[in-house]
Design a protein around this motif. Structure first.
Motif, short mmCIF file in Angstrom:
data_model
loop_
_atom_site.label_atom_id
_atom_site.label_comp_id
_atom_site.label_asym_id
_atom_site.label_seq_id
_atom_site.Cartn_x
_atom_site.Cartn_y
_atom_site.Cartn_z
N UNK A 55 0.81 -1.05 -0.02
CA UNK A 55 0.06 0.04 0.11
C UNK A 55 0.71 1.26 0.12
N UNK A 56 0.64 2.12 -1.07
CA UNK A 56 1.35 3.22 -0.95
C UNK A 56 0.73 4.44 -0.28
N UNK A 57 -0.68 4.42 -0.58
CA UNK A 57 -1.44 5.46 0.37
C UNK A 57 -2.69 5.68 -0.36
N UNK A 58 -3.58 6.40 0.21
CA UNK A 58 -5.01 6.43 -0.44
C UNK A 58 -5.25 7.96 -1.05
N UNK A 72 0.86 11.04 -9.28
CA UNK A 72 1.27 12.10 -8.11
C UNK A 72 2.36 11.28 -7.48
N UNK A 73 2.07 9.63 -7.25
CA UNK A 73 3.03 8.81 -6.67
C UNK A 73 4.13 8.66 -7.53
N UNK A 74 3.90 8.74 -8.80
CA UNK A 74 5.00 8.55 -9.89
C UNK A 74 5.99 9.63 -9.71
N UNK A 75 5.25 10.85 -9.71
CA UNK A 75 5.92 12.02 -9.39
C UNK A 75 7.16 11.94 -8.08
N UNK A 76 6.59 11.42 -6.86
CA UNK A 76 7.53 11.20 -5.88
C UNK A 76 8.48 10.14 -6.12
N UNK A 77 8.26 9.30 -6.98
CA UNK A 77 9.26 8.22 -7.41
C UNK A 77 10.39 9.07 -8.14
N UNK A 78 9.98 9.68 -9.12
CA UNK A 78 10.96 10.40 -9.72
C UNK A 78 11.83 11.41 -9.01
N UNK A 79 10.89 12.04 -7.75
CA UNK A 79 11.92 12.71 -7.02
C UNK A 79 13.04 12.08 -6.43
N UNK A 80 12.50 10.65 -5.84
CA UNK A 80 13.53 9.93 -5.03
C UNK A 80 14.76 9.34 -6.06
N UNK A 81 14.46 9.19 -7.54
CA UNK A 81 15.28 9.22 -8.56
C UNK A 81 16.24 10.04 -8.50
N UNK A 82 15.78 11.48 -8.91
CA UNK A 82 16.56 12.58 -8.67
C UNK A 82 17.50 12.81 -7.40
N UNK A 138 20.81 6.65 4.30
CA UNK A 138 19.89 5.92 5.15
C UNK A 138 18.49 6.71 5.12
N UNK A 139 18.64 8.11 4.73
CA UNK A 139 17.34 8.93 4.74
C UNK A 139 16.55 8.41 3.47
N UNK A 140 17.14 8.31 2.47
CA UNK A 140 16.63 7.97 1.14
C UNK A 140 16.01 6.45 1.30
N UNK A 141 17.03 5.53 1.88
CA UNK A 141 16.23 4.12 2.11
C UNK A 141 15.10 4.24 2.80
N UNK A 142 14.98 5.11 3.89
CA UNK A 142 13.61 5.03 4.78
C UNK A 142 12.56 5.59 3.89
N UNK A 143 12.77 6.43 2.81
CA UNK A 143 11.84 6.98 1.88
C UNK A 143 11.61 5.66 0.98
N UNK A 144 12.22 4.94 0.37
CA UNK A 144 12.12 4.12 -0.39
C UNK A 144 11.43 2.90 0.19
N UNK A 145 11.84 2.61 1.44
CA UNK A 145 11.21 1.37 2.23
C UNK A 145 9.89 1.62 2.60
N UNK A 146 9.53 2.90 2.68
CA UNK A 146 8.25 3.34 3.37
C UNK A 146 7.23 3.06 2.22
N UNK A 147 7.57 2.94 1.03
CA UNK A 147 6.63 2.39 -0.27
C UNK A 147 5.49 3.75 -0.44
N UNK A 148 6.18 4.87 -0.32
CA UNK A 148 5.20 6.19 -0.48
C UNK A 148 5.52 6.77 -2.32
N UNK A 149 5.75 5.68 -3.05
CA UNK A 149 6.16 6.31 -4.32
C UNK A 149 5.87 5.05 -5.10
#
Length: 409
Positions: A25-28, A40-50, A74-85
């Protein structure tokens, strides 16, 4: 319901991302269409890529510390592991893992570089210490002092070692500098003492030299000035601010004396040159008495010339032997003439010469008779022996006759 290769939105508005472990689950999303939710969540993914791309660049091209890099990872890994993208999150994890490996490699590289630099710094400081310890025994005070100061500047430019090693090397380095400074201080203190003693000695010499400057005892004073100069040289140098003044006074006193002596000697030389001319004329007159034919007249003339000679005075020393030799030659001729005259007129000597001549004549006559007798008897060997003896007696007789003639026959 809307979906794409990496995610979907169900009818309730829940957004999912597909992973190797299944959907997460990414979000609602309730504010718009499912397409807008995915976008929206794809843009968040692109943000992580950048962000990951930027971090990769910083790690590769800047001096970002390993600690800061790992914090950012570590900060980026937390964002990736949080599945918000919505996107290939596994690919992002792979990139982050590679980034960790790169940071670790950079850390090891830097550690090796620091170890190499530390080793080089250690060798450099050990070399500085060795040179400083060698310079500590040098007597080249200026050059060694300047070199030690340069070594300090070099030391300051080198990296620090571990505290124990750095402190030990610095202690040796500092000790060598202190030892040199102590020796230099002692040397110049001793030198100052020597120069002060030289100053006192030279002041005494100057005082004596100034006291002698008006002396007219030319020979004794000149000799004393030579002794004073020897003492001056042996005394060594005084302090720079005193040496030149003392020397000027010392030399000035000598100049006064030698200038006065030179003036007197110049007058004396002129007088002696004139005396030489007069004595050469007298010697020429004396030489005209030779050869001596009238002893009495020659003796009287030479006596008068000698009185005039004694009245003339001194001549230059280098000319004295020659001109006096001319007079001595005439004087010796007079003495020889007087001796000859005395022998000629001495009755006792004439009687002795006549007696000796008579004895020798009698011996010669006797030998001649003996030779005639031996030949008459046919004894040739005896005759020859007597003839040889006769030759010796005849030679003595001839000499005696010559001497008798000197007495008037």
């Amino acid at each position: 319901m809307s979906s794409d290769p990496w995610g979907r939105v169900d009818e309730t508005g829940t957004v999912y991302v597909r992973t190797a472990d299944g959907e997460q689950v990414v979000g609602s999303w309730q504010a718009g269409s499912p397409e807008e939710a995915l976008a929206y969540f794809e843009r968040k993914y692109e943000g992580l890529v950048v962000e990951i791309g930027l971090l990769e660049k910083r790690v590769k091209t800047t001096d970002l510390s390993s600690k800061d890099a790992m914090t950012a990872i570590g900060h980026l890994r937390e964002q990736v592991d949080a599945h918000h993208a919505v996107g290939d999150l596994a690919a992002l994890r792979v990139r982050l893992d590679k980034l960790v490996e790169l940071v670790d490699a950079r850390r090891e590289e830097r550690r090796a570089q620091r170890a190499k630099q530390s080793d080089e710094a250690r060798h450099a400081k050990e070399a500085l210490v060795a040179e400083a310890e060698e310079l500590a025994g040098s007597d080249q005070w200026r050059a060694a002092g300047e070199r030690l100061r340069a070594l300090v500047d070099t030391w300051k430019g080198l990296p620090r070692l571990d505290r124990k090693s750095d402190d030990e090397l610095w202690h040796r380095f500092s000790h060598a500098r202190s030892a040199f400074s102590k020796r230099r201080k002692q040397h110049f203190a001793h030198l100052d003492a020597q120069r002060e003693e030289a100053r006192k000695t030279k002041e005494r010499l100057v005082a004596e030299a100034e006291g002698l400057s008006k002396s007219t005892d030319w020979g004794v004073t000149a000799a004393r000035y030579r002794d004073l100069m020897s003492e001056w040289k042996a005394a060594g140098r005084a302090q720079r601010e005193h040496e030149e003044d003392l020397w000027n006074r010392f030399r000035g006193a000598q100049d006064v004396f030698f200038a006065a002596r030179g003036s007197v000697f110049a007058e004396r030389d002129a007088e002696q040159t004139e005396n030489l001319k007069l004595k050469e004329e007298l010697a020429g007159e004396a030489e005209k008495l030779l050869p001596i034919t009238d002893l009495k007249a020659a003796r009287a003339a030479f006596r008068a010339l000698n009185e005039r000679w004694e009245a003339v005075g001194h001549v230059p020393r280098d000319a004295r032997p020659k001109v006096e030799g001319r007079m001595h030659t005439v004087e010796r001729a007079l003495q020889e003439a007087e001796e000859t005259e005395w022998r000629r007129t001495n009755p006792e000597a004439r009687a002795r010469a006549a007696g000796l001549t008579g004895q020798l004549q009698a011996a010669v006559d006797k030998l001649k008779g003996q030779i005639e007798q031996a030949r008459a008897q046919g004894n040739d060997s005896r005759a020859q022996k007597l003839e040889r003896e006769l030759e010796g007696r005849q030679a003595l007789l001839d000499q005696a006759l010559k001497g008798l003639q000197e007495f008037g026959g």
